[in-house]
Design an enzyme around this catalytic site. Structure first.
Site, PDB file in Angstrom:
ATOM      1  N   GLU A  17       0.842  -1.241   0.101  1.00 10.14           N
ATOM      2  CA  GLU A  17       0.026   0.029  -0.291  1.00 10.14           C
ATOM      3  C   GLU A  17       0.954   1.433  -0.027  1.00 10.14           C
ATOM      4  OE1 GLU A  17      -3.620   0.430   2.466  1.00 10.14           O
ATOM      5  OE2 GLU A  17      -2.350   2.284   3.406  1.00 10.14           O
ATOM      6  N   ALA A  51      -8.807  11.688   3.160  1.00  8.61           N
ATOM      7  CA  ALA A  51      -9.859  11.864   4.016  1.00  8.61           C
ATOM      8  C   ALA A  51     -10.649  12.844   3.179  1.00  8.61           C
ATOM      9  CB  ALA A  51      -9.677  12.400   5.476  1.00  8.61           C
ATOM     10  N   ASP A 109     -13.627   8.022   7.073  1.00  8.09           N
ATOM     11  CA  ASP A 109     -14.025   8.642   8.519  1.00  8.09           C
ATOM     12  C   ASP A 109     -14.082  10.070   8.273  1.00  8.09           C
ATOM     13  OD1 ASP A 109     -13.764   6.244  10.280  1.00  8.09           O
ATOM     14  OD2 ASP A 109     -11.536   6.289   9.448  1.00  8.09           O
TER      15      ASP A 109
HETATM   16  P1  FAD Z   1     -17.762  -0.093   6.852  1.00  8.99           P
HETATM   17  O1  FAD Z   1     -17.385  -1.537   6.317  1.00  8.99           O
HETATM   18  O2  FAD Z   1     -18.909   0.727   6.371  1.00  8.99           O
HETATM   19  O3  FAD Z   1     -17.910  -0.236   8.388  1.00  8.99           O
HETATM   20  C1  FAD Z   1     -18.080   0.831   9.240  1.00  8.99           C
HETATM   21  C2  FAD Z   1     -18.613   0.558  10.598  1.00  8.99           C
HETATM   22  O4  FAD Z   1     -19.872   0.403  10.326  1.00  8.99           O
HETATM   23  C3  FAD Z   1     -18.200  -0.718  11.204  1.00  8.99           C
HETATM   24  O5  FAD Z   1     -18.176  -0.681  12.627  1.00  8.99           O
HETATM   25  C4  FAD Z   1     -19.160  -1.809  10.814  1.00  8.99           C
HETATM   26  O6  FAD Z   1     -19.428  -2.853  11.554  1.00  8.99           O
HETATM   27  C5  FAD Z   1     -20.531  -0.932  10.561  1.00  8.99           C
HETATM   28  N1  FAD Z   1     -21.486  -1.346   9.637  1.00  8.99           N
HETATM   29  C6  FAD Z   1     -21.283  -1.754   8.401  1.00  8.99           C
HETATM   30  N2  FAD Z   1     -22.583  -2.072   7.899  1.00  8.99           N
HETATM   31  C7  FAD Z   1     -23.277  -1.712   8.744  1.00  8.99           C
HETATM   32  C8  FAD Z   1     -24.729  -1.718   8.654  1.00  8.99           C
HETATM   33  N3  FAD Z   1     -25.646  -2.223   7.728  1.00  8.99           N
HETATM   34  N4  FAD Z   1     -25.593  -1.444   9.684  1.00  8.99           N
HETATM   35  C9  FAD Z   1     -24.945  -0.984  10.983  1.00  8.99           C
HETATM   36  N5  FAD Z   1     -23.540  -1.125  10.997  1.00  8.99           N
HETATM   37  C10 FAD Z   1     -22.758  -1.514   9.851  1.00  8.99           C
HETATM   38  N6  FAD Z   1      -9.761   5.329   4.978  1.00  8.99           N
HETATM   39  C11 FAD Z   1      -9.422   6.398   4.038  1.00  8.99           C
HETATM   40  O7  FAD Z   1     -10.197   7.669   4.088  1.00  8.99           O
HETATM   41  N7  FAD Z   1      -9.010   6.278   2.648  1.00  8.99           N
HETATM   42  C12 FAD Z   1      -8.526   4.994   2.605  1.00  8.99           C
HETATM   43  O8  FAD Z   1      -7.545   4.992   1.584  1.00  8.99           O
HETATM   44  C13 FAD Z   1      -8.568   3.890   3.520  1.00  8.99           C
HETATM   45  N8  FAD Z   1      -7.995   2.721   3.201  1.00  8.99           N
HETATM   46  C14 FAD Z   1      -8.072   1.664   4.083  1.00  8.99           C
HETATM   47  C15 FAD Z   1      -7.674   0.540   3.828  1.00  8.99           C
HETATM   48  C16 FAD Z   1      -7.816  -0.331   4.806  1.00  8.99           C
HETATM   49  C17 FAD Z   1      -7.254  -1.993   4.378  1.00  8.99           C
HETATM   50  C18 FAD Z   1      -8.455  -0.276   5.992  1.00  8.99           C
HETATM   51  C19 FAD Z   1      -8.542  -1.247   7.080  1.00  8.99           C
HETATM   52  C20 FAD Z   1      -8.864   0.915   6.337  1.00  8.99           C
HETATM   53  C21 FAD Z   1      -8.743   2.117   5.408  1.00  8.99           C
HETATM   54  N9  FAD Z   1      -9.640   3.174   5.640  1.00  8.99           N
HETATM   55  C22 FAD Z   1      -9.231   4.343   4.725  1.00  8.99           C
HETATM   56  C23 FAD Z   1     -10.122   3.413   6.839  1.00  8.99           C
HETATM   57  C24 FAD Z   1     -11.553   3.211   6.989  1.00  8.99           C
HETATM   58  O9  FAD Z   1     -12.149   3.972   6.035  1.00  8.99           O
HETATM   59  C25 FAD Z   1     -12.332   3.425   8.268  1.00  8.99           C
HETATM   60  O10 FAD Z   1     -11.637   2.365   8.846  1.00  8.99           O
HETATM   61  C26 FAD Z   1     -13.605   3.556   8.366  1.00  8.99           C
HETATM   62  O11 FAD Z   1     -13.602   3.684   9.795  1.00  8.99           O
HETATM   63  C27 FAD Z   1     -14.495   2.144   8.059  1.00  8.99           C
HETATM   64  O12 FAD Z   1     -14.449   1.886   6.689  1.00  8.99           O
HETATM   65  P2  FAD Z   1     -15.175   0.588   6.401  1.00  8.99           P
HETATM   66  O13 FAD Z   1     -15.071   0.499   4.807  1.00  8.99           O
HETATM   67  O14 FAD Z   1     -14.382  -0.578   6.985  1.00  8.99           O
HETATM   68  O15 FAD Z   1     -16.487   0.816   6.853  1.00  8.99           O
END
Ligand code: FAD
Length: 289
Positions: A17, A51, A109
């Protein structure tokens, strides 16, 4: 090339990454680091999305450069934050026109400086974005997962239930948040499999090589557990930057060897755009892939 096809043809998969620069004038510097990293024997490289989309054009520029000039499959990250459905549609049109085939669909976030009212004007969760990308068509889609539970989730079980929704929406593979305790990953992998999640899960490994980085990353990772072995290394070498760097590299190598011997689907190294440290790690583990 679709990343799901790489997973189907070889395991374990090795990926890196990188992140885009905040300032446009630093793009050349990042591209040169990316070029150096691409010389290592990797299967694909992912490019983060700032972000609120702050430097999204550089995400696109680096992802295109990888594919067009370095013959390395790229994975462009994309988040829901501040994007309307129309913004996402336009971004997908742009990726398609540039031949970018792989997207890591994320919720994102709240940016520190966000003053608006609606943080998620288009899609609320990554699963919704995943479905939108699949409906648009023509992309392989990845998703994020959290071996030690996402900080917004009340429990790992609830988080995995939501992760299953993301996979059902069309995520072809998953990349984990960084972790330092492999046992947490194995526990999560077992639970995910029992919940019916059968797509490849690649392990995100961050070599921690300086005290600053350690403090920043542990906060940003939502508090990844530090095994006592690692805490001992930190306290012993915190005043000796070179020793800490070497110990951090050695710890990451040990973690990776253990994961590979436990049949992990892939290793995704959070390189922090640092070819030198990354090369040191790859030199030791190269033969294991
Ligand atoms: P989601 O999968 O939507 O989950 C977020 C939260 O919502 C979780 O607690 C989940 O349990 C909950 N949730 C999901 N679906 C539902 C539902 N239907 N009902 C109720 N609750 C639900 N951030 C950036 O800004 N840019 C990046 O490039 C970036 N790259 C990343 C790469 C990796 C490998 C990782 C692990 C994280 C990255 N992040 C990045 C950070 C990420 O955006 C944050 O961790 C964010 O808080 C969660 O993103 P997610 O896609 O996992 O969210």
């Amino acid at each position: 090339m679709y990343i799901k096809d790489i997973f189907a043809s070889k395991k374990p998969v090795l990926s890196f990454e990188v992140f885009p620069p905040k300032q446009d004038q630093e793009l050349e510097k990042v591209l040169s680091a990316v070029e150096e990293l691409s010389l290592l024997p990797i299967d694909y490289m992912s490019v983060t999305y700032g972000a609120g989309g702050s430097n999204s054009k550089n995400t696109t520029a680096i992802a295109s450069y990888l594919k067009d000039h370095l013959s390395t499959p790229s994975l462009a990250h994309l988040t829901c934050v501040t994007n309307t459905r129309e913004d996402i549609r336009q971004r997908l049109e742009e990726y398609k026109a540039l031949g970018i085939e792989n997207i890591l669909a994320l919720r994102g976030d709240r940016p520190k400086d966000f003053a608006g009212e609606d943080l998620f004007p288009g899609y609320q969760y990554a699963s919704e974005l995943t479905r939108a990308i699949r409906d648009f068509g023509g992309f392989c889609v990845g998703g994020a997962c959290y071996p030690e539970c996402h900080p917004n989730s009340p429990s790992l079980e609830a988080d995995i239930e939501n992760l299953k929704k993301k996979v059902d929406a069309g995520a072809d593979f998953l990349v984990t948040q960084m972790f330092f305790d492999n046992e947490a990953f194995y526990h999560f992998r077992d639970k995910a499999a029992k919940s019916g999640i059968h797509v490849p899960i690649t392990a995100g490994i961050m070599p921690l090589t300086s005290l600053n980085q350690i403090q920043r990353m542990v906060i940003n990772s939502g508090g990844a557990t530090m095994p006592s072995k690692f805490v001992r290394i930190l306290s012993k070498y915190q005043d000796n930057p070179e020793a800490l760097r070497q110990a951090g590299i050695a710890y990451a190598v040990e973690q990776i060897i253990d994961l590979l011997s436990n049949d992990v689907d892939g290793i995704h190294l959070y390189t922090m755009n640092r070819p030198k440290t990354t090369r040191k790690i790859i030199d030791v583990i190269n033969a294991l892939f």
